[in-house]
Design a protein around this motif. Structure first.
Motif, PDB file in Angstrom:
ATOM      1  N   GLY A   1      -0.454   3.910   0.484  1.00  0.00           N
ATOM      2  CA  GLY A   1       0.924   3.807   0.957  1.00  0.00           C
ATOM      3  C   GLY A   1       1.273   4.916   1.926  1.00  0.00           C
ATOM      4  O   GLY A   1       0.753   6.026   1.836  1.00  0.00           O
TER       5      GLY A   1
ATOM      6  N   ASP B   1       5.148   0.376   6.193  1.00  0.00           N
ATOM      7  CA  ASP B   1       4.735  -0.652   5.236  1.00  0.00           C
ATOM      8  C   ASP B   1       3.745  -1.656   5.844  1.00  0.00           C
ATOM      9  O   ASP B   1       2.764  -2.042   5.194  1.00  0.00           O
ATOM     10  CB  ASP B   1       5.957  -1.393   4.685  1.00  0.00           C
TER      11      ASP B   1
ATOM     12  N   SER C   1       0.414  -0.058   6.148  1.00  0.00           N
ATOM     13  CA  SER C   1      -0.191   0.102   4.814  1.00  0.00           C
ATOM     14  C   SER C   1      -0.818  -1.200   4.351  1.00  0.00           C
ATOM     15  O   SER C   1      -1.931  -1.214   3.811  1.00  0.00           O
ATOM     16  CB  SER C   1       0.869   0.557   3.808  1.00  0.00           C
TER      17      SER C   1
ATOM     18  N   ALA D   1      -1.095  -2.087  -2.054  1.00  0.00           N
ATOM     19  CA  ALA D   1      -0.264  -1.165  -1.287  1.00  0.00           C
ATOM     20  C   ALA D   1       0.828  -0.586  -2.173  1.00  0.00           C
ATOM     21  O   ALA D   1       1.339  -1.254  -3.068  1.00  0.00           O
ATOM     22  CB  ALA D   1       0.358  -1.896  -0.099  1.00  0.00           C
TER      23      ALA D   1
END
Length: 199
Positions: free
Chosen positions: A109, A114, A117, A149
Motif C-alpha cells: 500500500g 491506490d 498499489s 493491497a
C-alpha cells in the motif's frame, strides 16, 4: 542379536529418514525489520532478527545486522569471495532441503496512490506465479498465496510460512561432496601454479 538389530534399525531410520521443520520469514520493509525462524516440534532452533546496516552500490556490498552482529554480503558471482551471495546459495545444506508446503502473504500500500498499489499487487502476483512455477519444477511443493493491497496506508509486508524436510544422510553426503570438490579445485590450482613456475 535382537538388541543389535534394533539399534541398527534405529540408526538407519534416524540417518535415512526425513526430518521435518516449520519455518517462517517475515519482512516489514517499511519498518526495516526482518525475521527468520525455524522450529522443530514447536521448539525454536533458529531465530534471525535482521535489519539493513549499509549498502555500497559501487562495491555491490550489503551490510546487515543479524542478531546484533554486523554481517556483509557481496552481491557478486565470485565464488572465491567468502561473503559472496553465490556461496550462501550453493551451501550443501540448501541442496539437501526439500520444501513440502509454503504459503505466501504480501500486503502492499501507498497512501494516496491506490491505483498504483493495485497495479503493483498484480505485478507481484504474476512474479509470484512465475517463481512458484520454477519452484514446482525443482520440488513437489504445495503452495498457497494471498497478495493484496492495503489502500490508504504505507505498507510493504511479506510473510512466508512453510514446512521443509531434510534427510541427514543427504546433508552428510552434500558436505562430503563439497569438501571433495574444494580439495580437487585446490589441487588443480596448485598444479597450474607449479606448471607456471617451471616455464
Amino acid at each position: 542379536m535382537a538388541i543389535f538389530l534394533t539399534v541398527t534399525i534405529l540408526v538407519i531410520t534416524v540417518l535415512c529418514g526425513e526430518w521435518r521443520a516449520s519455518f517462517t520469514a517475515e519482512a516489514d520493509i517499511t519498518g526495516k525489520k526482518y525475521l527468520i525462524k525455524v522450529m522443530v516440534f514447536g521448539v525454536s532452533i533458529l531465530r534471525l532478527d535482521i535489519s539493513p546496516d549499509g549498502f555500497a552500490p559501487a562495491l555491490g556490498y550489503v551490510w546487515l545486522r543479524v542478531n546484533g552482529k554486523r554481517r556483509g554480503i557481496s552481491l557478486t558471482t565470485d565464488e572465491s569471495d567468502k561473503d559472496s551471495i553465490i556461496r550462501y546459495l550453493r551451501n550443501p545444506l540448501t541442496d539437501a532441503l526439500d520444501v513440502h508446503r509454503m504459503s505466501l502473504g504480501v500486503r502492499i500500500g501507498a497512501a494516496g496512490f491506490d491505483a498504483e498499489s493495485a497495479l503493483l499487487v498484480q505485478l507481484v502476483r504474476m512474479a509470484a506465479a512465475a517463481g512458484v512455477t520454477v519452484l514446482k519444477g525443482m520440488q513437489r511443493v504445495d503452495f498457497s498465496g494471498r497478495i493484496r493491497a492495503d489502500f490508504g496506508k504505507n505498507t510493504l509486508r511479506i510473510y512466508v510460512k512453510g514446512i521443509m524436510g531434510a534427510c541427514p544422510a543427504n546433508i552428510i553426503y552434500g558436505f562430503a561432496a563439497a569438501a571433495v570438490r574444494k580439495a580437487a579445485a585446490k589441487m588443480r590450482g596448485e598444479r597450474i601454479r607449479a606448471k607456471g613456475d617451471r616455464t
